[in-house]
Design a protein around this motif. Structure first.
Motif, mmCIF file in Angstrom:
data_model
loop_
_atom_site.group_PDB
_atom_site.id
_atom_site.type_symbol
_atom_site.label_atom_id
_atom_site.label_comp_id
_atom_site.label_asym_id
_atom_site.label_seq_id
_atom_site.Cartn_x
_atom_site.Cartn_y
_atom_site.Cartn_z
ATOM 1 N N ASN A 84 -38.811 17.605 -29.065
ATOM 2 C CA ASN A 84 -38.114 17.023 -29.986
ATOM 3 C C ASN A 84 -37.515 17.942 -30.890
ATOM 4 O OD1 ASN A 84 -38.217 14.433 -29.076
ATOM 5 N ND2 ASN A 84 -40.100 13.725 -30.309
ATOM 6 N N SER B 252 -29.303 21.150 -30.452
ATOM 7 C CA SER B 252 -28.158 20.111 -30.520
ATOM 8 C C SER B 252 -27.066 20.637 -31.442
ATOM 9 C CB SER B 252 -28.715 18.758 -30.939
ATOM 10 O OG SER B 252 -29.295 18.930 -32.389
ATOM 11 N N GLU C 158 -26.497 18.164 -23.937
ATOM 12 C CA GLU C 158 -28.145 18.424 -23.906
ATOM 13 C C GLU C 158 -28.623 18.421 -22.588
ATOM 14 O OE1 GLU C 158 -31.182 15.213 -25.410
ATOM 15 O OE2 GLU C 158 -30.729 16.049 -27.245
ATOM 16 N N ASP C 159 -28.161 17.330 -21.777
ATOM 17 C CA ASP C 159 -28.856 17.411 -20.486
ATOM 18 C C ASP C 159 -28.487 18.649 -19.663
ATOM 19 O OD1 ASP C 159 -29.684 14.938 -20.877
ATOM 20 O OD2 ASP C 159 -28.313 13.851 -19.807
ATOM 21 N N LEU D 287 -30.833 21.501 -21.207
ATOM 22 C CA LEU D 287 -32.404 21.507 -20.918
ATOM 23 C C LEU D 287 -32.457 21.631 -19.337
ATOM 24 C CD1 LEU D 287 -33.278 18.474 -23.102
ATOM 25 C CD2 LEU D 287 -34.166 20.827 -23.084
ATOM 26 N N LYS E 49 -34.829 19.797 -28.892
ATOM 27 C CA LYS E 49 -33.668 19.162 -28.773
ATOM 28 C C LYS E 49 -32.863 19.479 -30.305
ATOM 29 C CE LYS E 49 -34.894 15.811 -25.198
ATOM 30 N NZ LYS E 49 -35.118 14.434 -24.854
#
Length: 367
Positions: A2, A9, A25-26, A29, A5
């Motif tokens: 978290n 972000s 974000e995808d 990652l 992210k």
């Protein structure tokens, strides 16, 4: 995860709305996860994502499936690399604990595979290495029309070095850099060569005529050679001109090394190196700190070439080379954080690719 992210972000999405089939974000990652799992190209990222789509869906949205290699290429080539670097440094500061006295070497590395048509590679990165933590603290790109002298202060502004000892090679032996380090409540050890001609000559004179010299000698036996290193230190010096302009200067150092090869006709190698330092301590302690500087070569630059094939990479479009370098360093830090698995980095990368449970452990996520 978290925290990861929330930090990343902050990166601005460079795409227009009509081209956003996948969440930024995808993409970020999956890029990081696939590099951990031995991906060295955009096609490798696509192949990994397709093979692991069910696993990835357990913690990513993936509204339109997994991205293609072209998507990975376009996104990582266009992401603002300075934003990416800043997020990386912010993330590292939450990942490791820098303690007082830690030696932080700073050094540059050229991404040799990024050159084209026989021209010199335009990508040269300056990185900071945390010796005790065994991790990368951050990186900045050297401007094409500049050199490490301008990049090092920029990197120092981004990372936290308070209470640490910053070591830099002769390129970084500049009055402004010494002052910057002291202002950040850290110490320095700076290599001195003839790029600082007057200082270099003054140090030679100091060791020639000086009387109060502390010294320490150690031997290193292994790999078919014997290396003897003698470190000599003067704290009370008289021949250094303009010493007050070198902020915090407390010690001048000479390291003489003799390398002899057993069972070989190879000739004996000798070298003498000089340093200035704001650290006032004995020769044994300074010798140890100076030796730690080479960790950035052996544990970062060499590893990036051998375990992550960085020098073989041909990425050069936009910010691709710079941003892929950050991906590799994120992966390196996460893999190095695992102290229990007794494998090299290549083995850890393959294990993460094959074993989802191990990858989850590396990422520190709950699925």
């Amino acid at each position: 995860m978290n925290k990861f992210k929330s930090i990343f972000s902050k990166i601005n999405d460079p795409r227009s709305d009509i081209n956003k089939l996948h969440n930024l974000e995808d993409i970020l990652l999956i890029g990081i996860i696939s590099v951990i799992c031995a991906a060295d190209s955009w096609k490798d990222m696509e192949t990994y994502a397709k093979a692991k789509v069910d696993f990835l869906r357990s913690f990513l949205d993936l509204p339109n499936g997994t991205p293609s290699d072209d998507t990975f290429n376009r996104v990582f080539s266009s992401i603002d690399s300075e934003q990416f670097e800043t997020c990386f440094i912010d993330w590292v500061s939450n990942l490791i604990d820098i303690t007082a006295g830690e030696v932080i070497p700073i050094d540059g590395k050229t991404l040799r595979g990024a050159k084209s048509n026989g021209k010199k590679s335009p990508f040269h990165m300056v990185s900071a290495w945390a010796s005790k933590n065994n991790m990368v603290l951050g990186q900045v790109k050297v401007s094409e029309k500049s050199n490490e002298i301008t990049a090092i202060p920029k990197l120092l502004e981004l990372i936290t070095v308070k209470g640490c000892v910053v070591t830099i090679d002769a390129m970084g032996c500049q009055k402004a850099i010494a002052e910057t380090i002291i202002k950040q409540e850290a110490d320095y050890i700076l290599a001195v060569k003839e790029n600082q001609k007057q200082l270099h000559q003054d140090i030679l004179d100091e060791f020639r005529f000086g009387k109060t010299i502390d010294s320490h000698t150690d031997e290193d036996l292994g790999h078919g050679r014997i290396e003897t290193r003698k470190c000599s230190v003067i704290n009370d010096f008289k021949f250094i001109e303009d010493q007050d302009k070198w902020t915090g200067l407390e010690s001048i150092v000479k390291v003489e090394s003799i390398r002899e090869f057993k069972n070989s006709d190879k000739p004996t190698e000798t070298a003498t190196r000089y340093y200035i330092s704001s650290v006032k301590t004995d020769a044994k302690a300074l010798q140890k700190m100076i030796r730690l500087h080479w960790g950035i070569e052996n544990k970062l630059h060499w590893v990036l070439d051998v375990a992550f094939s960085e020098d073989a990479s041909r990425k050069r479009a936009g910010n691709a080379a710079q941003n892929f370098s950050i991906l590799s360093k994120i992966a390196l830090n996460l893999l190095r954080k695992d102290k229990q698995t007794k494998q090299g980095l290549k083995g850890k990368r393959l294990k993460a690719a094959y074993n989802n449970n191990y990858l989850i452990k590396i990422l520190g996520i709950k699925v």
